[in-house]
Design a protein around this motif. Structure first.
Motif, PDB file in Angstrom:
ATOM      1  N   ALA A  97       0.845  -1.186   0.000  1.00 29.83           N
ATOM      2  CA  ALA A  97       0.000   0.000   0.000  1.00 29.83           C
ATOM      3  C   ALA A  97       0.885   1.241   0.000  1.00 29.83           C
ATOM      4  CB  ALA A  97      -0.908   0.003   1.230  1.00 29.83           C
ATOM      5  N   GLY A  98       0.324   2.362  -0.458  1.00 32.25           N
ATOM      6  CA  GLY A  98       1.105   3.576  -0.552  1.00 32.25           C
ATOM      7  C   GLY A  98       0.366   4.814  -0.075  1.00 32.25           C
ATOM      8  N   HIS A  99       1.122   5.779   0.373  1.00 39.85           N
ATOM      9  CA  HIS A  99       0.562   7.099   0.671  1.00 39.85           C
ATOM     10  C   HIS A  99       1.644   8.142   0.429  1.00 39.85           C
ATOM     11  CE1 HIS A  99       2.562   8.074   4.545  1.00 39.85           C
ATOM     12  NE2 HIS A  99       2.602   6.770   4.703  1.00 39.85           N
ATOM     13  N   LEU A 100       1.211   9.380   0.153  1.00 40.50           N
ATOM     14  CA  LEU A 100       2.150  10.442  -0.175  1.00 40.50           C
ATOM     15  C   LEU A 100       3.092  10.743   0.989  1.00 40.50           C
ATOM     16  CD1 LEU A 100      -0.018  12.987  -2.198  1.00 40.50           C
ATOM     17  CD2 LEU A 100       2.068  11.841  -2.979  1.00 40.50           C
ATOM     18  N   ASP A 101       4.341  10.944   0.648  1.00 46.31           N
ATOM     19  CA  ASP A 101       5.377  11.228   1.643  1.00 46.31           C
ATOM     20  C   ASP A 101       6.418  12.124   0.982  1.00 46.31           C
ATOM     21  OD1 ASP A 101       8.131   9.251   2.946  1.00 46.31           O
ATOM     22  OD2 ASP A 101       7.268  11.109   3.752  1.00 46.31           O
ATOM     23  N   PHE A 102       6.123  13.403   0.843  1.00 48.64           N
ATOM     24  CA  PHE A 102       7.027  14.328   0.150  1.00 48.64           C
ATOM     25  C   PHE A 102       8.308  14.579   0.923  1.00 48.64           C
ATOM     26  CE2 PHE A 102       4.853  15.339  -3.616  1.00 48.64           C
ATOM     27  CZ  PHE A 102       3.493  15.456  -3.358  1.00 48.64           C
ATOM     28  N   THR A 103       8.291  14.350   2.221  1.00 45.17           N
ATOM     29  CA  THR A 103       9.448  14.698   3.060  1.00 45.17           C
ATOM     30  C   THR A 103      10.354  13.503   3.356  1.00 45.17           C
ATOM     31  OG1 THR A 103       8.123  14.332   5.045  1.00 45.17           O
ATOM     32  CG2 THR A 103       8.176  16.571   4.153  1.00 45.17           C
ATOM     33  N   ASP A 104      10.004  12.330   2.819  1.00 45.32           N
ATOM     34  CA  ASP A 104      10.840  11.136   3.053  1.00 45.32           C
ATOM     35  C   ASP A 104      10.996  10.846   4.543  1.00 45.32           C
ATOM     36  OD1 ASP A 104      14.309  10.182   2.577  1.00 45.32           O
ATOM     37  OD2 ASP A 104      12.495   8.966   2.434  1.00 45.32           O
ATOM     38  N   THR A 105       9.928  11.000   5.292  1.00 42.29           N
ATOM     39  CA  THR A 105       9.995  10.779   6.728  1.00 42.29           C
ATOM     40  C   THR A 105       8.991   9.749   7.228  1.00 42.29           C
ATOM     41  OG1 THR A 105       8.469  12.624   7.098  1.00 42.29           O
ATOM     42  CG2 THR A 105      10.837  13.095   7.237  1.00 42.29           C
ATOM     43  N   SER A 106       8.034   9.385   6.396  1.00 41.82           N
ATOM     44  CA  SER A 106       6.932   8.564   6.889  1.00 41.82           C
ATOM     45  C   SER A 106       7.251   7.083   6.880  1.00 41.82           C
ATOM     46  CB  SER A 106       5.681   8.808   6.049  1.00 41.82           C
ATOM     47  OG  SER A 106       4.627   7.994   6.520  1.00 41.82           O
ATOM     48  N   VAL A 107       7.129   6.467   8.024  1.00 43.87           N
ATOM     49  CA  VAL A 107       7.241   5.018   8.148  1.00 43.87           C
ATOM     50  C   VAL A 107       6.094   4.526   9.027  1.00 43.87           C
ATOM     51  CG1 VAL A 107       9.672   4.649   7.642  1.00 43.87           C
ATOM     52  CG2 VAL A 107       8.994   5.380   9.928  1.00 43.87           C
ATOM     53  N   SER A 108       4.920   5.004   8.721  1.00 44.73           N
ATOM     54  CA  SER A 108       3.750   4.624   9.503  1.00 44.73           C
ATOM     55  C   SER A 108       3.375   3.165   9.263  1.00 44.73           C
ATOM     56  CB  SER A 108       2.574   5.513   9.124  1.00 44.73           C
ATOM     57  OG  SER A 108       1.398   5.067   9.766  1.00 44.73           O
ATOM     58  N   LEU A 109       2.928   2.523  10.326  1.00 48.85           N
ATOM     59  CA  LEU A 109       2.386   1.170  10.223  1.00 48.85           C
ATOM     60  C   LEU A 109       0.883   1.171  10.484  1.00 48.85           C
ATOM     61  CD1 LEU A 109       5.163  -0.981  11.954  1.00 48.85           C
ATOM     62  CD2 LEU A 109       4.734  -0.677   9.510  1.00 48.85           C
ATOM     63  N   LEU A 110       0.285   2.315  10.277  1.00 51.76           N
ATOM     64  CA  LEU A 110      -1.154   2.446  10.478  1.00 51.76           C
ATOM     65  C   LEU A 110      -1.880   2.322   9.150  1.00 51.76           C
ATOM     66  CD1 LEU A 110      -1.149   5.439  12.987  1.00 51.76           C
ATOM     67  CD2 LEU A 110      -1.407   3.013  13.507  1.00 51.76           C
ATOM     68  N   GLY A 111      -2.719   1.320   9.025  1.00 51.85           N
ATOM     69  CA  GLY A 111      -3.412   1.064   7.777  1.00 51.85           C
ATOM     70  C   GLY A 111      -4.203   2.240   7.234  1.00 51.85           C
ATOM     71  N   PRO A 112      -4.970   2.942   8.068  1.00 49.84           N
ATOM     72  CA  PRO A 112      -5.779   4.054   7.547  1.00 49.84           C
ATOM     73  C   PRO A 112      -4.974   5.185   6.925  1.00 49.84           C
ATOM     74  CG  PRO A 112      -6.610   3.336   9.668  1.00 49.84           C
ATOM     75  CD  PRO A 112      -5.318   2.616   9.450  1.00 49.84           C
ATOM     76  N   VAL A 113      -3.673   5.249   7.191  1.00 48.11           N
ATOM     77  CA  VAL A 113      -2.827   6.288   6.605  1.00 48.11           C
ATOM     78  C   VAL A 113      -2.653   6.055   5.105  1.00 48.11           C
ATOM     79  CG1 VAL A 113      -0.476   7.205   6.577  1.00 48.11           C
ATOM     80  CG2 VAL A 113      -1.622   6.765   8.762  1.00 48.11           C
ATOM     81  N   PHE A 114      -2.759   4.813   4.697  1.00 48.27           N
ATOM     82  CA  PHE A 114      -2.476   4.452   3.317  1.00 48.27           C
ATOM     83  C   PHE A 114      -3.713   4.612   2.435  1.00 48.27           C
ATOM     84  CE2 PHE A 114       1.798   2.758   3.640  1.00 48.27           C
ATOM     85  CZ  PHE A 114       1.933   2.637   5.023  1.00 48.27           C
ATOM     86  N   ASP A 115      -3.510   5.278   1.297  1.00 47.35           N
ATOM     87  CA  ASP A 115      -4.626   5.604   0.409  1.00 47.35           C
ATOM     88  C   ASP A 115      -4.814   4.606  -0.724  1.00 47.35           C
ATOM     89  OD1 ASP A 115      -3.258   8.785   0.849  1.00 47.35           O
ATOM     90  OD2 ASP A 115      -5.221   8.198   1.657  1.00 47.35           O
ATOM     91  N   TYR A 116      -3.741   3.940  -1.088  1.00 49.79           N
ATOM     92  CA  TYR A 116      -3.788   3.084  -2.274  1.00 49.79           C
ATOM     93  C   TYR A 116      -3.287   1.688  -1.910  1.00 49.79           C
ATOM     94  CZ  TYR A 116      -3.877   7.778  -4.174  1.00 49.79           C
ATOM     95  OH  TYR A 116      -4.195   9.083  -4.410  1.00 49.79           O
TER      96      TYR A 116
END
Length: 127
Positions: A97-116
């Motif tokens: 799954a993927g979600h936008l991360d323009f700052t190269d900082t996101s390593v979330s393991l939360l499913g709802p964060v992911f859009d695709y």
């Protein structure tokens, strides 16, 4: 929009290895953090690993730490999940799954964060 396609699943014996691939395409594809999730029959979806958009950060669930490795090849628009020392408990459908991360900082393991989300690939570990 981001499209994701997983591959590399299959049947493996306990202690074996598999490498999953997630090819991602679409607008701003290189600016998406990519995560791997899995869902076993009758169980809730579990987040297992994530890599930031430029690959500088990774994060793992405790259940796979030390056995699984996430990596990214931006030239191929592909994220890999190397799975070693597989156990029957790893049997599940694996999704990326993927979600936008323009700052190269996101390593979330939360499913709802992911859009695709991709369609998934089955991994079966026999005992």
């Amino acid at each position: 929009q981001l499209q994701l396609v997983e591959s590399g699943g299959g049947l493996v014996q306990t202690g074996g290895s598999l490498r999953l691939s997630c090819v991602f395409t679409g607008f701003h594809s290189d600016n998406h953090a990519i995560g791997w999730f899995r869902q076993a029959p009758g169980k809730e979806r579990e987040a297992i690993a994530c890599i930031s958009s430029k690959g500088t950060r990774t994060k793992y669930a405790d259940s796979v730490k030390g056995r699984f490795t996430i990596s990214r090849d931006s030239a191929k628009s592909t994220v890999y999940l190397q799975m070693d020392s597989l156990e029957p408990e790893d049997t599940a459908v694996y999704y990326c799954a993927g979600h936008l991360d323009f700052t190269d900082t996101s390593v979330s393991l939360l499913g709802p964060v992911f859009d695709y989300w991709g369609q998934g690939t089955q991994v079966t570990v026999s005992s």
